[in-house]
Design a protein around this motif. Sequence first.
Motif, PDB file in Angstrom:
ATOM      1  N   LYS A  34       8.819  -5.230   0.979  1.00 61.81           N
ATOM      2  CA  LYS A  34       8.105  -4.955  -0.267  1.00 61.81           C
ATOM      3  C   LYS A  34       8.482  -6.015  -1.305  1.00 61.81           C
ATOM      4  O   LYS A  34       9.076  -5.714  -2.353  1.00 61.81           O
ATOM      5  CB  LYS A  34       8.488  -3.558  -0.796  1.00 61.81           C
ATOM      6  N   PRO A  35       8.160  -7.300  -1.023  1.00 59.69           N
ATOM      7  CA  PRO A  35       8.619  -8.365  -1.924  1.00 59.69           C
ATOM      8  C   PRO A  35       8.028  -8.261  -3.333  1.00 59.69           C
ATOM      9  O   PRO A  35       8.711  -8.549  -4.317  1.00 59.69           O
ATOM     10  CB  PRO A  35       8.156  -9.654  -1.225  1.00 59.69           C
ATOM     11  N   GLY A  36       6.768  -7.820  -3.427  1.00 63.15           N
ATOM     12  CA  GLY A  36       6.120  -7.735  -4.739  1.00 63.15           C
ATOM     13  C   GLY A  36       6.786  -6.697  -5.615  1.00 63.15           C
ATOM     14  O   GLY A  36       7.189  -6.973  -6.755  1.00 63.15           O
ATOM     15  N   VAL A  37       6.932  -5.482  -5.080  1.00 61.34           N
ATOM     16  CA  VAL A  37       7.540  -4.391  -5.850  1.00 61.34           C
ATOM     17  C   VAL A  37       8.996  -4.738  -6.169  1.00 61.34           C
ATOM     18  O   VAL A  37       9.464  -4.528  -7.298  1.00 61.34           O
ATOM     19  CB  VAL A  37       7.443  -3.061  -5.054  1.00 61.34           C
ATOM     20  N   SER A  38       9.700  -5.299  -5.190  1.00 64.28           N
ATOM     21  CA  SER A  38      11.113  -5.636  -5.413  1.00 64.28           C
ATOM     22  C   SER A  38      11.255  -6.666  -6.531  1.00 64.28           C
ATOM     23  O   SER A  38      12.174  -6.591  -7.350  1.00 64.28           O
ATOM     24  CB  SER A  38      11.743  -6.190  -4.127  1.00 64.28           C
ATOM     25  N   SER A  41       0.811  -1.224   0.000  1.00 69.66           N
ATOM     26  CA  SER A  41       0.000   0.000   0.000  1.00 69.66           C
ATOM     27  C   SER A  41       0.844   1.274   0.000  1.00 69.66           C
ATOM     28  O   SER A  41       0.321   2.369   0.037  1.00 69.66           O
ATOM     29  CB  SER A  41      -0.929  -0.010   1.205  1.00 69.66           C
ATOM     30  N   GLU A  42       2.170   1.150  -0.092  1.00 73.22           N
ATOM     31  CA  GLU A  42       3.028   2.338   0.066  1.00 73.22           C
ATOM     32  C   GLU A  42       3.034   3.232  -1.184  1.00 73.22           C
ATOM     33  O   GLU A  42       3.235   4.448  -1.098  1.00 73.22           O
ATOM     34  CB  GLU A  42       4.464   1.874   0.395  1.00 73.22           C
ATOM     35  N   ASP A  50      13.092  -3.346  -1.508  1.00 71.68           N
ATOM     36  CA  ASP A  50      13.154  -3.770  -0.109  1.00 71.68           C
ATOM     37  C   ASP A  50      12.474  -5.147  -0.055  1.00 71.68           C
ATOM     38  O   ASP A  50      11.258  -5.253   0.136  1.00 71.68           O
ATOM     39  CB  ASP A  50      12.418  -2.732   0.755  1.00 71.68           C
ATOM     40  N   ILE A  51      13.300  -6.181  -0.268  1.00 69.41           N
ATOM     41  CA  ILE A  51      12.729  -7.528  -0.440  1.00 69.41           C
ATOM     42  C   ILE A  51      11.888  -7.940   0.759  1.00 69.41           C
ATOM     43  O   ILE A  51      10.805  -8.504   0.622  1.00 69.41           O
ATOM     44  CB  ILE A  51      13.845  -8.569  -0.699  1.00 69.41           C
TER      45      ILE A  51
END
Length: 330
Positions: free
Chosen positions: A238-242, A227-228, A234-235
């Motif tokens: 934020k694993p999805g974005v990473s 939600s950020e 940032d694994i």
Amino acid sequence: MSKKIILSGIQATGKLTLGNYLGAIDNWVKMQEEYECYYMIANLHSLTVRNDPETLRNNTLKILAIYIAAGLDPDKNTIFIQSQVKEHAELGWILDCYTYMGELSRMTQFKDKAAKHADNINAGLFTYPALMAADILLYQADLVPVGEDQMQHLEITRDIAERFNNLYGETFVIPEGYVRKASKRIMGLQDPTSKMSKSATNLNDVIFLEDEPEVILKKFKRAVTDSENIIRFDIENKPGVSNLMQIYSAITSKTIEEIEKEFEGSGYGNFKTKVAEAVIQKLEPIQIKYKELLNNPEYLEKIYTKGAENARELASKTLNSVKEKIGIIV
Ligand code: TYM
């Protein structure tokens, strides 16, 4: 000076994924000029799970077609089907006898697959790494480019080779694994804490190399993020974005810092579309070539026949030297 030798392969089970492409094939293409390369389709390893025979046959040819469509030049590389070089099965058996139950039972892939196929925990699934060691050692490979998930199998290969060399004198080159940082572990789009895998049950988790552009776009748009709404690597948090950043980095060769800068102030919607577009742009020409190749089975047969002949030359030399050392009449 002669070129260093590479061997690698992909199992002929299931449809190839973006993880297979970025973690393996794309790196192989980049290495083909510098090394003497042996790339195989591991159809014997596929037997460790149940396959429909016709599907296994077709998958074997499809993978061959992907290799070539992705840019592996059959004139520069030895591209072959594992089962057509009988030395693999033979050395596989020999190495079974130099591999311990204890080390095999520590293999993560065995534990995962045994859990997934509880009704078919066969002996082949257990001794799988000894056959993989045979694949590698037959060609005296210096380097084995793989995704991170195969590194444990590479370690056991090194252990088996060292054990054999210690017993009988220098026989095998001790291979090194090669894992490219940007693509060592492409994660699922729905569950970015586990590896993108051919056998995923949620199809939105996986980009298949055969997926149409609209499907690829849709899958990326649905990818799980957080939600950020900030594109930051940032694994842990934020694993999805990473994971999306890693995919974008592997495809475009941009660094993570460059990507953070490129998408500063951008929302996830735009970012996901850009990642999808980069993937589509990379895969589209491969898909076109792939379809052409599948329509030309005679050409494919020529490639794998010549590949097996080439492969056999080196494989039989190594196998004969092994047999002589252990007292098997050649
Ligand atoms: P396989 O068929 O599972 O996968 C083929 C290659 O793709 C890589 N890979 C990935 N890399 C990054 N992210 C992912 N999500 C991802 N998924 C798969 C794998 O690491 C591998 O490099 N045992 C091997 C096949 C094999 C082999 C060999 C490999 C048989 N003999 C000898 C090297 C050398 C396997 O099951 O890979």
